[in-house]
Design an enzyme around this catalytic site. Structure first.
Site, PDB file in Angstrom:
ATOM      1  N   ASP A  36     -20.150 109.810  -5.501  1.00 14.29           N
ATOM      2  CA  ASP A  36     -19.027 110.684  -5.859  1.00 14.29           C
ATOM      3  C   ASP A  36     -18.831 111.844  -4.899  1.00 14.29           C
ATOM      4  OD1 ASP A  36     -20.142 109.972  -9.091  1.00 14.29           O
ATOM      5  OD2 ASP A  36     -18.222 109.341  -8.265  1.00 14.29           O
ATOM      6  N   HIS A  52     -29.215 111.757  -8.518  1.00 11.25           N
ATOM      7  CA  HIS A  52     -28.978 110.459  -9.157  1.00 11.25           C
ATOM      8  C   HIS A  52     -30.220 110.074  -9.954  1.00 11.25           C
ATOM      9  CE1 HIS A  52     -27.861 106.233  -9.650  1.00 11.25           C
ATOM     10  NE2 HIS A  52     -26.635 106.627  -9.342  1.00 11.25           N
TER      11      HIS A  52
HETATM   12  C1  SDX Z   1     -22.736 108.364 -11.049  1.00  9.65           C
HETATM   13  O1  SDX Z   1     -26.368 105.774 -13.152  1.00  9.65           O
HETATM   14  C2  SDX Z   1     -25.550 105.411 -12.217  1.00  9.65           C
HETATM   15  O2  SDX Z   1     -25.772 104.450 -11.561  1.00  9.65           O
HETATM   16  C3  SDX Z   1     -24.299 106.272 -12.077  1.00  9.65           C
HETATM   17  C4  SDX Z   1     -23.406 105.957 -10.889  1.00  9.65           C
HETATM   18  C5  SDX Z   1     -22.747 104.606 -11.031  1.00  9.65           C
HETATM   19  O3  SDX Z   1     -22.326 104.058 -10.003  1.00  9.65           O
HETATM   20  O4  SDX Z   1     -22.550 104.147 -12.187  1.00  9.65           O
HETATM   21  O5  SDX Z   1     -24.160 105.994  -9.698  1.00  9.65           O
HETATM   22  C6  SDX Z   1     -22.261 106.973 -10.779  1.00  9.65           C
HETATM   23  O6  SDX Z   1     -22.671 108.789 -12.185  1.00  9.65           O
HETATM   24  C7  SDX Z   1     -23.341 109.158  -9.932  1.00  9.65           C
HETATM   25  C8  SDX Z   1     -23.886 110.557 -10.416  1.00  9.65           C
HETATM   26  C9  SDX Z   1     -22.684 111.516 -10.493  1.00  9.65           C
HETATM   27  N1  SDX Z   1     -23.080 112.765 -11.130  1.00  9.65           N
HETATM   28  C10 SDX Z   1     -23.162 113.910 -10.420  1.00  9.65           C
HETATM   29  O7  SDX Z   1     -23.030 113.982  -9.199  1.00  9.65           O
HETATM   30  C11 SDX Z   1     -23.398 115.157 -11.272  1.00  9.65           C
HETATM   31  C12 SDX Z   1     -24.477 116.022 -10.614  1.00  9.65           C
HETATM   32  N2  SDX Z   1     -25.758 115.301 -10.722  1.00  9.65           N
HETATM   33  C13 SDX Z   1     -26.610 115.623 -11.851  1.00  9.65           C
HETATM   34  O8  SDX Z   1     -25.955 115.972 -13.008  1.00  9.65           O
HETATM   35  C14 SDX Z   1     -27.808 114.660 -11.981  1.00  9.65           C
HETATM   36  O9  SDX Z   1     -28.324 114.499 -10.731  1.00  9.65           O
HETATM   37  C15 SDX Z   1     -27.588 113.299 -12.598  1.00  9.65           C
HETATM   38  C16 SDX Z   1     -26.933 113.378 -13.938  1.00  9.65           C
HETATM   39  C17 SDX Z   1     -26.775 112.441 -11.712  1.00  9.65           C
HETATM   40  C18 SDX Z   1     -28.978 112.655 -12.769  1.00  9.65           C
HETATM   41  O10 SDX Z   1     -29.651 113.414 -13.667  1.00  9.65           O
HETATM   42  P1  SDX Z   1     -31.145 113.020 -14.143  1.00  9.65           P
HETATM   43  O11 SDX Z   1     -31.602 111.762 -13.529  1.00  9.65           O
HETATM   44  O12 SDX Z   1     -31.223 113.136 -15.618  1.00  9.65           O
HETATM   45  O13 SDX Z   1     -31.990 114.121 -13.431  1.00  9.65           O
HETATM   46  P2  SDX Z   1     -32.250 115.552 -14.037  1.00  9.65           P
HETATM   47  O14 SDX Z   1     -30.977 116.097 -14.612  1.00  9.65           O
HETATM   48  O15 SDX Z   1     -33.446 115.467 -14.905  1.00  9.65           O
HETATM   49  O16 SDX Z   1     -32.552 116.376 -12.711  1.00  9.65           O
HETATM   50  C19 SDX Z   1     -33.866 116.358 -12.157  1.00  9.65           C
HETATM   51  C20 SDX Z   1     -34.030 117.738 -11.559  1.00  9.65           C
HETATM   52  C21 SDX Z   1     -33.689 118.853 -12.550  1.00  9.65           C
HETATM   53  O17 SDX Z   1     -34.452 119.991 -12.190  1.00  9.65           O
HETATM   54  P3  SDX Z   1     -35.810 120.287 -13.103  1.00  9.65           P
HETATM   55  O18 SDX Z   1     -35.360 120.375 -14.544  1.00  9.65           O
HETATM   56  O19 SDX Z   1     -36.725 119.100 -12.852  1.00  9.65           O
HETATM   57  O20 SDX Z   1     -36.317 121.591 -12.539  1.00  9.65           O
HETATM   58  O21 SDX Z   1     -33.081 117.911 -10.472  1.00  9.65           O
HETATM   59  C22 SDX Z   1     -32.173 118.942 -10.767  1.00  9.65           C
HETATM   60  C23 SDX Z   1     -32.239 119.183 -12.272  1.00  9.65           C
HETATM   61  O22 SDX Z   1     -31.922 120.534 -12.572  1.00  9.65           O
HETATM   62  N3  SDX Z   1     -30.845 118.452 -10.374  1.00  9.65           N
HETATM   63  C24 SDX Z   1     -29.935 119.170  -9.733  1.00  9.65           C
HETATM   64  C25 SDX Z   1     -28.869 118.283  -9.520  1.00  9.65           C
HETATM   65  N4  SDX Z   1     -29.148 117.086 -10.042  1.00  9.65           N
HETATM   66  C26 SDX Z   1     -30.385 117.202 -10.577  1.00  9.65           C
HETATM   67  N5  SDX Z   1     -29.908 120.449  -9.330  1.00  9.65           N
HETATM   68  C27 SDX Z   1     -28.771 120.837  -8.683  1.00  9.65           C
HETATM   69  N6  SDX Z   1     -27.699 120.061  -8.451  1.00  9.65           N
HETATM   70  C28 SDX Z   1     -27.721 118.774  -8.854  1.00  9.65           C
HETATM   71  N7  SDX Z   1     -26.658 117.991  -8.618  1.00  9.65           N
END
Ligand code: SDX
Length: 427
Positions: free
Chosen positions: A362, A305
């Protein structure tokens, strides 16, 4: 409280006021930065940017805290109802008995849709994704409810708000019915908000539909937990659309479109599909490895998140709702066991610990919706029904803000500089 932020750029000194909220990080007011320095800030994804001031929802991502108008989400999920939470988010206070009755009556009397809107469904393929239908149908409401599109009239804003909150379940149930070739059911306003939606979704004209109180309670909690969440992507979309003066139906349609993305509200559908693909606990290590592999675009859906660097408090409640609804309905869903096992493995894996990746709202919501009987394609639609309350509350707050102006970010330009046109004959 910090007095000011001092910035020296290319020999030019400048102090920028620091503003404090009631709780949470202070903000540095940089509205005069460009005028003073000729420079922008650079913050793609808005990781360090406060786009507005708000009194609606507060998140402490490090502590895993979520407050709706100051009330903790777990207390509201356990003790409140969706319409009471809707009143709270929209008006800033829990309603009195009379206010609750008045608000419920207003929402209930707007549950029917204009009869011609029903014809729009016939234009979609039966296998259209319900979110595609919802984007279209909600936007089309602007073509029917002209008496509530004047955004400068507070009374029209209220009527449009009530229409959107009340009609989302009706439109959503119709999208589901259309996809399975069953007739639409009209709302039954003797039922609660959740019961009305369940009946329109799973009932048929040929026989009475009895709402299961267990399912009704689970639906109420699903709707409460997802109602608002600060300035997330879809809420920011609604605010940006509203800042141009677009009518509320168009703004909510834009929010639905943004919510659909698998990185946002579409994650509930993606998470359940992922759990089904994993299938059995013995395949979890393979997917954990893929999630950690930089060369693999796969991510654990329902994990991580932008704000929560601790357990999403909604996920905690949702996990309890999932267990309760499965137990009470006598459903032995292996998906839930896979989810529990995956959670434990991931939470003890250094990759997830170091990156502070926890289950989000989710991760378990799909287990609940699947247990109730929804297909995965309807999961984000349910999220949209709930989040319409938050979108409307945030849109209203923006419309009532005297400092409100059109949102218009700038950029760091790295494209071609000036060059003259070259005729085709000379290229
Ligand atoms: C919702 O914003 C809100 O409030 C949203 C929400 C709401 O109520 O409105 O809470 C609802 O959208 C919840 C999130 C649902 N999405 C997912 O579950 C999809 C999987 N999660 C990721 O795509 C990610 O965690 C996000 C999009 C939710 C957040 O992404 P960020 O904040 O941009 O973080 P990032 O992509 O920069 O990740 C940081 C690191 C990265 O590694 P590095 O590049 O630093 O090496 O963490 C890793 C990412 O690769 N990472 C994951 C991961 N999520 C982040 N690695 C594996 N699996 C994951 N799920």
């Amino acid at each position: 409280m910090t007095e000011a932020a001092h910035l020296t750029v290319d020999g030019t000194d400048g102090d920028y006021p620091v503003m404090a909220g009631t709780v949470g990080p202070e903000v540095i007011d940089i509205r005069k930065l460009y005028g003073a320095t000729g420079r922008f800030t650079y913050d793609p994804g808005f990781t360090s940017t406060a786009a507005c001031e708000s009194k609606i929802t507060y998140i402490d991502g490090d502590e895993g805290i979520l407050l709706y108008r100051g009330y903790p989400i777990d207390q509201l999920a356990e003790q409140s109802s969706f319409l009471e939470v809707a009143h709270l988010l929209l008006n800033g206070s829990l309603p009195s008995t009379a206010e609750h009755a008045d608000f419920s009556r207003n929402i209930t009397r707007h549950t029917m849709i204009h009869e011609q809107l029903a014809t729009f469904y016939r234009g979609f393929r039966r296998d259209a994704h319900p979110m595609a239908i919802m984007c279209g149908i909600v936007g089309a409401m602007a073509a029917f409810y002209h008496d509530s599109t004047d955004i400068h009239d507070p009374q029209q804003r209220v009527i449009a708000s009530h229409r959107l909150i009340a009609k989302m379940p009706t439109l959503a149930a119709m999208a589901y019915k259309y996809s399975i070739g069953q007739p639409f059911l009209y709302p039954d306003n003797s039922l609660s908000f959740s019961a009305n939606f369940l009946r329109m979704t799973f009932g048929v004209p040929a026989e009475p539909y009895v709402v299961d109180p267990i399912v009704e309670d689970a639906m109420e909690k699903l709707l409460i937990l997802q109602a608002d969440h600060e300035q997330n992507a879809s809420t920011s979309t609604v605010r940006l659309a509203g800042s141009s003066g677009a009518n509320p139906f168009a703004c909510i349609s834009a929010g639905i479109a943004c919510l659909w993305g698998p990185a946002h509200g579409g994650a509930n559908e993606a998470a359940l599909n992922m759990l089904r693909e994993i299938g059995t606990p013995d395949r979890i290590p393979e997917f954990i490895a893929r999630a950690k592999n930089k060369d693999d675009p796969f991510r654990l859906m329902g994990f991580g998140h932008r704000v929560y660097k601790n357990y999403d408090p909604r996920a905690k409640v949702m996990a309890g709702v999932a267990k309760k609804v499965l137990d009470q309905l006598g459903i032995a869903d292996p998906i839930f066991d896979v989810a529990r096992e995956l959670e434990q493995i991931a939470l003890n894996d250094p990759y997830f610990i170091d990156k502070k990746l926890y289950p989000n709202v989710d991760f378990y919501s799909g287990v609940v919706m699947s247990a109730i009987g929804f297909p995965t394609s309807m999961f984000t639609v349910l999220f949209a029904i709930s989040r319409t309350v938050g979108w409307i509350a945030q849109w209203t707050e923006m419309m009532e803000d005297p400092e409100q102006k059109i949102g218009r970010p700038r950029q760091l330009y790295t494209g071609a500089t000036h060059r003259d046109y070259v005729p085709l004959s000379a290229r």
